[in-house]
Design a protein around this motif. Structure first.
Motif, PDB file in Angstrom:
ATOM      1  N   ALA A   1       0.826  -1.209   0.000  1.00  0.00           N
ATOM      2  CA  ALA A   1       0.000   0.000   0.000  1.00  0.00           C
ATOM      3  C   ALA A   1       0.860   1.259   0.000  1.00  0.00           C
ATOM      4  N   GLU A   2       1.930   1.248   0.790  1.00  0.00           N
ATOM      5  CA  GLU A   2       2.803   2.425   0.850  1.00  0.00           C
ATOM      6  C   GLU A   2       3.518   2.644  -0.477  1.00  0.00           C
ATOM      7  N   LEU A   3       3.922   1.573  -1.137  1.00  0.00           N
ATOM      8  CA  LEU A   3       4.561   1.714  -2.453  1.00  0.00           C
ATOM      9  C   LEU A   3       3.555   2.252  -3.470  1.00  0.00           C
ATOM     10  N   LYS A   4       2.340   1.733  -3.418  1.00  0.00           N
ATOM     11  CA  LYS A   4       1.312   2.172  -4.361  1.00  0.00           C
ATOM     12  C   LYS A   4       0.962   3.644  -4.147  1.00  0.00           C
ATOM     13  N   ARG A   5       0.872   4.081  -2.880  1.00  0.00           N
ATOM     14  CA  ARG A   5       0.566   5.490  -2.592  1.00  0.00           C
ATOM     15  C   ARG A   5       1.591   6.427  -3.208  1.00  0.00           C
ATOM     16  N   ARG A   6       2.830   5.955  -3.265  1.00  0.00           N
ATOM     17  CA  ARG A   6       3.916   6.787  -3.775  1.00  0.00           C
ATOM     18  C   ARG A   6       4.221   6.495  -5.245  1.00  0.00           C
ATOM     19  N   GLU A   7       3.394   5.671  -5.861  1.00  0.00           N
ATOM     20  CA  GLU A   7       3.577   5.255  -7.259  1.00  0.00           C
ATOM     21  C   GLU A   7       4.986   4.710  -7.484  1.00  0.00           C
ATOM     22  N   MET A   8       5.436   3.872  -6.553  1.00  0.00           N
ATOM     23  CA  MET A   8       6.758   3.255  -6.631  1.00  0.00           C
ATOM     24  C   MET A   8       6.632   1.787  -6.998  1.00  0.00           C
ATOM     25  N   THR A   9       7.650   1.286  -7.670  1.00  0.00           N
ATOM     26  CA  THR A   9       7.744  -0.139  -7.963  1.00  0.00           C
ATOM     27  C   THR A   9       8.789  -0.745  -7.042  1.00  0.00           C
ATOM     28  N   TYR A  10       8.882  -2.074  -7.070  1.00  0.00           N
ATOM     29  CA  TYR A  10       9.932  -2.729  -6.291  1.00  0.00           C
ATOM     30  C   TYR A  10      11.312  -2.308  -6.791  1.00  0.00           C
ATOM     31  N   ALA A  11      11.433  -2.060  -8.087  1.00  0.00           N
ATOM     32  CA  ALA A  11      12.715  -1.603  -8.645  1.00  0.00           C
ATOM     33  C   ALA A  11      13.096  -0.245  -8.054  1.00  0.00           C
ATOM     34  N   ASP A  12      12.108   0.631  -7.909  1.00  0.00           N
ATOM     35  CA  ASP A  12      12.372   1.935  -7.283  1.00  0.00           C
ATOM     36  C   ASP A  12      12.828   1.764  -5.842  1.00  0.00           C
ATOM     37  N   LEU A  13      12.172   0.862  -5.132  1.00  0.00           N
ATOM     38  CA  LEU A  13      12.530   0.626  -3.736  1.00  0.00           C
ATOM     39  C   LEU A  13      13.936   0.041  -3.627  1.00  0.00           C
ATOM     40  N   VAL A  14      14.297  -0.855  -4.542  1.00  0.00           N
ATOM     41  CA  VAL A  14      15.649  -1.428  -4.550  1.00  0.00           C
ATOM     42  C   VAL A  14      16.688  -0.320  -4.709  1.00  0.00           C
TER      43      VAL A  14
ATOM     44  N   ALA B   1      12.873   4.055   3.406  1.00  0.00           N
ATOM     45  CA  ALA B   1      13.437   4.279   2.066  1.00  0.00           C
ATOM     46  C   ALA B   1      12.358   4.702   1.073  1.00  0.00           C
ATOM     47  N   SER B   2      11.145   4.230   1.278  1.00  0.00           N
ATOM     48  CA  SER B   2      10.071   4.603   0.358  1.00  0.00           C
ATOM     49  C   SER B   2       9.528   6.000   0.643  1.00  0.00           C
ATOM     50  N   GLY B   3       9.930   6.584   1.762  1.00  0.00           N
ATOM     51  CA  GLY B   3       9.476   7.931   2.099  1.00  0.00           C
ATOM     52  C   GLY B   3       8.312   7.948   3.059  1.00  0.00           C
ATOM     53  N   CYS B   4       7.961   6.808   3.593  1.00  0.00           N
ATOM     54  CA  CYS B   4       6.845   6.719   4.536  1.00  0.00           C
ATOM     55  C   CYS B   4       7.251   7.316   5.882  1.00  0.00           C
TER      56      CYS B   4
END
Length: 101
Positions: free
Chosen positions: A37-50, A85-88
């Motif tokens: 959910a947190e990745l989706k809120r920030r329009e991030m993919t797993y690649a972005d998180l990596v 790292a995702s900005g949460c």
């Protein structure tokens, strides 16, 4: 003597607690859901998180991150590192039987 040994063995077998079910505990679902959910809120993919994790010195492959997330099998420390790292900045956790407003 062998009969007594047999009875003791049989008694021990019948008093064992039942084996754990194959269904993962609710907390596993919560971890998976919160991170996704947190990745989706920030329009991030797993690649972005990596990439963001690598920027702070945590090196994981995208495949490994996906596997950890899908199983919910990650340490609390790694889970928090992913959120940071995702900005949460805030995570709302409600008890299982109540609905968050």
């Amino acid at each position: 003597m062998a009969f007594a040994s047999y009875l003791m063995t049989k008694d021990a077998e019948t008093t064992r607690p039942p084996t754990a079910s194959r269904r993962p505990p609710a907390a596993v679902g919560n971890v998976k859901g919160i991170l996704k959910a947190e990745l989706k809120r920030r329009e991030m993919t797993y690649a972005d998180l990596v990439e963001r994790l690598a920027a702070v010195g945590i090196f994981e492959s995208e495949a490994n991150l996906r596997n950890k997330s899908s199983r919910g099998a990650m340490t609390a420390a790694f889970f928090v590192q992913c959120l940071i790292a995702s900005g949460c900045e805030h995570v709302r956790i409600a008890p299982p039987d109540t609905k968050a407003p």
